[in-house]
Write an enzyme that holds these catalytic residues in place. Structure first.
Site, PDB file in Angstrom:
ATOM      1  N   LYS A   1      -3.674  -2.729  13.946  1.00 14.47           N
ATOM      2  CA  LYS A   1      -3.070  -1.732  14.821  1.00 14.47           C
ATOM      3  C   LYS A   1      -3.656  -1.848  16.228  1.00 14.47           C
ATOM      4  O   LYS A   1      -4.861  -1.963  16.407  1.00 14.47           O
ATOM      5  CB  LYS A   1      -3.293  -0.339  14.234  1.00 14.47           C
ATOM      6  CG  LYS A   1      -2.308  -0.059  13.097  1.00 14.47           C
ATOM      7  CD  LYS A   1      -2.801   0.994  12.171  1.00 14.47           C
ATOM      8  CE  LYS A   1      -3.963   0.455  11.365  1.00 14.47           C
ATOM      9  NZ  LYS A   1      -4.555   1.474  10.504  1.00 14.47           N
TER      10      LYS A   1
ATOM     11  N   GLU B   1       0.861  -1.190   0.000  1.00 14.42           N
ATOM     12  CA  GLU B   1       0.000   0.000   0.000  1.00 14.42           C
ATOM     13  C   GLU B   1       0.893   1.235   0.000  1.00 14.42           C
ATOM     14  O   GLU B   1       2.089   1.128   0.284  1.00 14.42           O
ATOM     15  CB  GLU B   1      -0.891   0.006   1.243  1.00 14.42           C
ATOM     16  CG  GLU B   1      -0.105  -0.074   2.552  1.00 14.42           C
ATOM     17  CD  GLU B   1      -0.842   0.491   3.756  1.00 14.42           C
ATOM     18  OE1 GLU B   1      -1.417   1.587   3.624  1.00 14.42           O
ATOM     19  OE2 GLU B   1      -0.822  -0.154   4.821  1.00 14.42           O
TER      20      GLU B   1
END
Ligand code: PSU
Ligand code: MN
Length: 303
Positions: A157, A23
């Site tokens: 995360k 990404e």
């Protein structure tokens, strides 16, 4: 509309060499702070290439879908960007955005469109804490379910609601494979206290699982690889920093796509950039694991 391949990616595909997508949000000003973002780009690409695969950074550049960049475009990739999730891709193209940085969801859409089977990132997005009130659930989860691509990440995360994030992946039928680990990693720390459903020991094992999963009509698979031990941060210290960062994002009334960049920036500030160092190490490691998996898939295809 297919993404445009860089010369290096085209050449790799023509030669039957494996490709690993990345990404671009993590490398842009929305992701890691400068100069760590550039270091991350260099280290991730080098990790993929030293494992014999080709790195393909995804992005929207001048309104064009891109898979693989040329050397000089690294400056743009590491610069200011607008965040492009899967739903934003069409807008970014039609409006000719100078630089749309792809999140996991957009990168997976481009990888799948181009037939690339492996993708590496730091940590996926997921269900935010407090999602019951805000409804904030990353499009990364649906994209993982939709596209037949193996994603390698260090879990999600750690400031997210990890139990709900992984429940969501179960509901969406995304196999979560622990890379030589029994617990789900918590991004900057090696463990979260949550068990992985399946442990894998090798890239070849991942490739064989992926092949069967796709044969049965399945979509994405998530390989979770813990941060290398030497770079890991203690979970207790992080819990405190995360609580502080989330309070700050909330006090600033941060919502939607702005939340993740804001929280990451506060965490870097309060840990003296140690979260950034850790992020570099885990992203590089995930890129290396992804390249191994891409190699194993290519070997299976050739057999
Ligand atoms: N992990 C990082 N840094 C990031 C992101 C993930 O270490 O910047 C980005 C990824 O691009 C991920 C996105 O897809 O955050 C998720 O954002 P949201 O929560 O708005 O869906
Ligand atoms: Mn969100």
């Amino acid at each position: 509309m297919n993404p445009e391949l860089s010369l290096a990616v085209s050449a790799a595909r023509a030669a039957g060499r494996p490709v690993v997508c990345l990404e671009s949000t993590i490398f842009s000003e929305l992701g890691l702070p400068s100069p760590a973002n550039r270091e991350a780009l260099v280290r991730c690409c080098a990790a993929i290439e030293s494992a014999g695969a080709e790195a393909a950074v995804t992005a929207v550049l001048d309104g064009r879908l891109r898979l693989g960049i040329d050397g000089a475009e690294g400056d743009v990739i590491c610069g200011p960007a607008r965040k492009v999730a899967a739903r934003d891709l069409a807008v970014a193209v039609a409006q000719g955005w100078r630089y749309g940085a792809t999140t996991v969801s957009a990168a997976l859409a481009l990888a799948a469109r181009a037939g690339v089977q492996v993708f590496a990132t730091g940590g996926i997005g997921g269900v935010h804490r407090g999602a019951r009130d805000t409804g904030d659930i990353s499009a990364d989860l649906d994209a993982l379910a939709a596209h037949p691509v193996v994603t390698v990440s260090s879990g999600a995360k750690a400031f997210l609601d990890l139990p709900r994030t992984f429940e969501h992946l179960e509901t969406a039928s995304v196999p979560v494979l622990g890379w030589r680990c029994d617990e789900l990693p918590a991004f900057w720390s090696r463990s979260s206290g949550l068990p992985v459903t399946h442990r894998v020991e090798s890239a070849d094992e991942v490739a064989r699982i992926a092949r069967v999963h796709w044969h049965l009509g399945g979509g994405g698979l998530l390989v979770v690889a813990p941060i290398p031990a030497a770079a890991a941060l203690p979970a207790e210290e992080l819990d405190e920093a995360i609580a502080h960062a989330l309070e700050r994002a909330d006090a600033a009334d941060q919502r939607g796509a702005g939340v993740t960049p804001k929280v990451l920036a506060t965490l870097a500030e309060v840990t003296g950039d140690r979260t950034v160092e850790a992020n570099l190490a885990l992203a590089e490691h995930n890129a290396a694991v992804a390249a191994e998996v891409a190699g194993a898939l290519a070997s299976l295809d050739a057999a």
